[in-house]
Design an enzyme around this catalytic site. Sequence first.
Site, mmCIF file in Angstrom:
data_model
loop_
_atom_site.group_PDB
_atom_site.id
_atom_site.type_symbol
_atom_site.label_atom_id
_atom_site.label_comp_id
_atom_site.label_asym_id
_atom_site.label_seq_id
_atom_site.Cartn_x
_atom_site.Cartn_y
_atom_site.Cartn_z
ATOM 1 N N GLY A 262 41.084 -30.012 57.889
ATOM 2 C CA GLY A 262 41.989 -29.711 56.775
ATOM 3 C C GLY A 262 42.302 -28.236 56.647
ATOM 4 O O GLY A 262 43.462 -27.830 56.623
ATOM 5 N N ALA A 263 41.253 -27.424 56.550
ATOM 6 C CA ALA A 263 41.451 -26.001 56.320
ATOM 7 C C ALA A 263 40.125 -25.283 56.520
ATOM 8 O O ALA A 263 39.087 -25.937 56.666
ATOM 9 C CB ALA A 263 41.952 -25.755 54.897
ATOM 10 N N MET A 264 40.195 -23.940 56.497
ATOM 11 C CA MET A 264 38.976 -23.172 56.748
ATOM 12 C C MET A 264 38.929 -21.943 55.854
ATOM 13 O O MET A 264 39.902 -21.194 55.742
ATOM 14 C CB MET A 264 38.930 -22.787 58.236
ATOM 15 C CG MET A 264 37.735 -21.943 58.617
ATOM 16 S SD MET A 264 36.158 -22.836 58.398
ATOM 17 C CE MET A 264 35.089 -21.469 57.969
ATOM 18 N N ASN A 266 37.718 -18.906 55.832
ATOM 19 C CA ASN A 266 37.446 -17.546 56.314
ATOM 20 C C ASN A 266 37.677 -16.515 55.212
ATOM 21 O O ASN A 266 38.658 -16.588 54.487
ATOM 22 C CB ASN A 266 38.389 -17.219 57.469
ATOM 23 C CG ASN A 266 38.546 -18.376 58.423
ATOM 24 O OD1 ASN A 266 37.579 -18.791 59.034
ATOM 25 N ND2 ASN A 266 39.749 -18.926 58.498
ATOM 26 N N HIS A 298 39.504 -26.155 47.082
ATOM 27 C CA HIS A 298 38.246 -26.246 47.827
ATOM 28 C C HIS A 298 37.977 -24.958 48.618
ATOM 29 O O HIS A 298 36.898 -24.368 48.520
ATOM 30 C CB HIS A 298 38.290 -27.465 48.758
ATOM 31 C CG HIS A 298 37.051 -27.653 49.572
ATOM 32 N ND1 HIS A 298 36.035 -28.505 49.188
ATOM 33 C CD2 HIS A 298 36.642 -27.094 50.731
ATOM 34 C CE1 HIS A 298 35.075 -28.468 50.086
ATOM 35 N NE2 HIS A 298 35.411 -27.614 51.032
ATOM 36 N N GLU A 299 38.973 -24.524 49.383
ATOM 37 C CA GLU A 299 38.751 -23.334 50.225
ATOM 38 C C GLU A 299 38.576 -22.093 49.341
ATOM 39 O O GLU A 299 37.749 -21.233 49.635
ATOM 40 C CB GLU A 299 39.902 -23.129 51.212
ATOM 41 C CG GLU A 299 40.210 -24.330 52.109
ATOM 42 C CD GLU A 299 39.004 -24.951 52.775
ATOM 43 O OE1 GLU A 299 38.016 -24.240 53.038
ATOM 44 O OE2 GLU A 299 39.037 -26.184 53.021
ATOM 45 N N HIS A 302 35.064 -21.886 47.946
ATOM 46 C CA HIS A 302 34.074 -21.455 48.939
ATOM 47 C C HIS A 302 33.821 -19.940 48.873
ATOM 48 O O HIS A 302 32.800 -19.476 49.362
ATOM 49 C CB HIS A 302 34.550 -21.782 50.354
ATOM 50 C CG HIS A 302 34.089 -23.110 50.882
ATOM 51 N ND1 HIS A 302 32.784 -23.543 50.763
ATOM 52 C CD2 HIS A 302 34.743 -24.086 51.565
ATOM 53 C CE1 HIS A 302 32.667 -24.735 51.348
ATOM 54 N NE2 HIS A 302 33.839 -25.099 51.831
#
Length: 868
Positions: A262-264, A266, A298-299, A302
């Site tokens: 989905g995504a990251m 970083n 969500h990202e 994080h």
Amino acid sequence: MSQTQPQVQYRDDYQPPHYWIDTLDLDIQLHDTATEVVAISRVHRNGEHNEPLVLNGEQLELLSVSVNGIETTQFEQEENALVLPQVPQEFVLTIRNRINPSANTALEGLYKSGDAFCTQCEAQGFRRITYYLDRPDVLARFSTRITADATTCPFLLSNGNRVGQGVLDDGRHWVQWQDPFPKPAYLFALVAGDFDVLRDSYTTHSGREVSLEIFVDKGNLHRAGHAMDSLKASMRWDEQRCNLEYDLDIYMIVAVDFFNMGAMENKGLNVFNAKFVLADAETATDDDYLDVERVIGHEYFHNWTGNRVTCRDWFQLSLKEGLTVFRDQEFSSDLGSRTVNRISNVRIMRGPQFAEDAGPMAHPIRPDAVIEMNNFYTLTVYEKGSEVIRMLHTLLGEQAFQAGLALYLQRFDGQAATCDDFVAAMSEASGRDLTRFKRWYSQSGTPELTVRDAYDADTQRYTLTVQQHTPPTKDQPEKLPLHIPLSVALYSEQGEPISLYLNGQPADAVLDVLENEQEFVFERVPSRPVPALLQGFSAPVKLDYLYTDEQLTLLARVSLDEFVRWDAVQMLINNTVRHNMALLQRRQAPVLPRSLLDVFRCTLEDSGIDRALKAEMLTLPDVNSLLELFEQANIEQLCEVRQHLAKELAEALIPAWQQAYEENQTPEYRIDHDDMARRALKNTALGYLALTGDQTRVADQFAAADNMTDTLGALRAAVRGELDCRHSMLTQFEQKWRNDGLVLDNWFRLQATAPGADTLARVRELMTHPTFSLTNPNRVRALIGAFCQGNPAQFHRIDGAGYDLLTEVLTTLNDSNPQVASRLLTPFIQFRRLDDGRQSLIKQRLQQLMALPSLSRDLYEKISKALD
Ligand code: B3K
Ligand code: ZN
């Protein structure tokens, strides 16, 4: 299998690193096939020892190694490692190496997505960029200088703040980035390419201004607005609910077409699958809009739970993922409908997560043994991980939970932590003993809660006897009792709520189930009550209580808790499915019980229920979830029973479906809860009407639709209802959207999940469609993934032809993209509930795959367990 057997890593074997890296200065010269990387690290020994420095590295061409500026040959290159046997106490290490981004089809490390360069480093992709201590407990300050062609790559991005830039004589240019926060290598990112940029800003609650930038493919700027709104909403939510503020001056999101998941997250530079960024009314459905909001959230979340405080080792993955999923679920629930969000989470738990627990990959949310870490980004670590956090929230309450979270973040800021650290902070802040609760981290499998009751009219006492039992799983034969929060309400047979008294005191709705067997005696219960058990799915367990249809009908009608109303309808449906399967075995015709029909009718007529909830109440569980009701079942029969039930409900309630359809038209497209709820209910009704052959409404809606939700609502209804109009509708859709991969994915998905014996042949035909490619994970998931996971009737054809298709695709993807292959494999290893004949057909295919000459670690781990 490859020559060397893949090694298992054990959680218990954790050792701190022999060396620390304080800073890493990267200099990356981007070229399509020969990118050069210079990595300069300041290294110091961790304690007194003579161990060599062992750096991870995969698929790298090493050019030189220098220690304190002097080139050395005092190293050995081993398989996937660079070993320096004798190094000073403290030194500067310089490594030069070359990589080939264009040849990187695994999409891990540095690769090309179309014309852009991008990276994916979690979990162990950084070692495909340079030799490094690629483990999450080594945190360093990174600086990154990127040089590339100025015309093809006007944007050069990395983590942190932009601190310098310049133009070179040869048509190339460079940008220098500096990330002030120490981070593990998995949070490194680099993107280079040409994009359109949506810019905005956000002022944090302490008054700092943060630049927000979203990079999308040229021409897509008009589809980035919702992502930007979602980002600002996430930043606000984290400040308001969790008192957490963003910490850099810039937050960037880049949308790419080629992405494994989905995504990251970083640091400061999220890389996203374009699917979770781009949205406008014409091309995105209501659900797509909600998905964008959820994944952006969500990202972003994080940044604290994952980046500021990261994981000590990968076995602790749920420390960041379970917690961050819980945070994104709360975010979506605070912004939208809490009940509808809860229902969709619970559907995932009861369907695919329970299936994972019952299969060969069963593992605790904190796994003990791993071959390929990428195989553990699972529903268990993520979704069940979030359920574990949710149980903590239920037990502690919002205030103590937030205090525990704050203590955890403050105590471990800038460090790598463990799940034990997290629970200790929660326990300390709340004063609660969480010793038994902690077993949720180490025990795998789905617990079963058996509840029996007795009522004594003379004493007005009502006794619930609760037994818990976790059946053995593939990885763990012995199970211990867990701390299970069981949320309960009691209703009189007239539907009045009954106050709870335990031991002479007013009692809370949440019972602490701690033992294998426990009794709860409620006092002052005036008449035999109907219990609402496991309200809100208060624990990730299977409930066994012998509800009568009358009791479920009552709960569906009167419960004060909306989730309970939905759940009661689900249980009624499950009872019907069980009953009809039994009838089918005796060669008797399936039935539609009066109680279920009445509940559907009352629900449709009830104007007091939120429309989105209504749509959920009227939606049957999918076949995979129904399969979880049985030890073993004939999947063909199960599909038949479900389809029959849907048709009967459709036919029996035609006027009510028509009314729901007509009453919920939305004149113009607006993204707000009320209109989305109307569309959900309207399209649910249309789906049922299509099963009765209502071509007119379906075709009219398709022709008139001005938004993707209604277009796909009609198309789905036509395909599922096998209406003649589906052919021309599918053709029109393809002609309109053939140049938009993301939109066309819906078209692939719908055809892959179509009923009808010709579906498999159509899927094979679609694999030759000009926009389909096995190199693009989104396309693979939309066509192959949807067919294998979302079309059980056709995938599990008894001639094995569906299994052959998956075997062929896996054989190709094993070489080109093992991560995507490994995800697609799921229906092949979860065969335990299928009939013996199909099990043996699947096992033949698995043996065939097992014999591949270069089987990836990803597939090896799962297939070897499945065949064991
Ligand atoms: N942390 C990433 C997932 C990485 C998956 C690696 N195979 C996205 C997320 O959970 O937010
Ligand atoms: Zn995550």
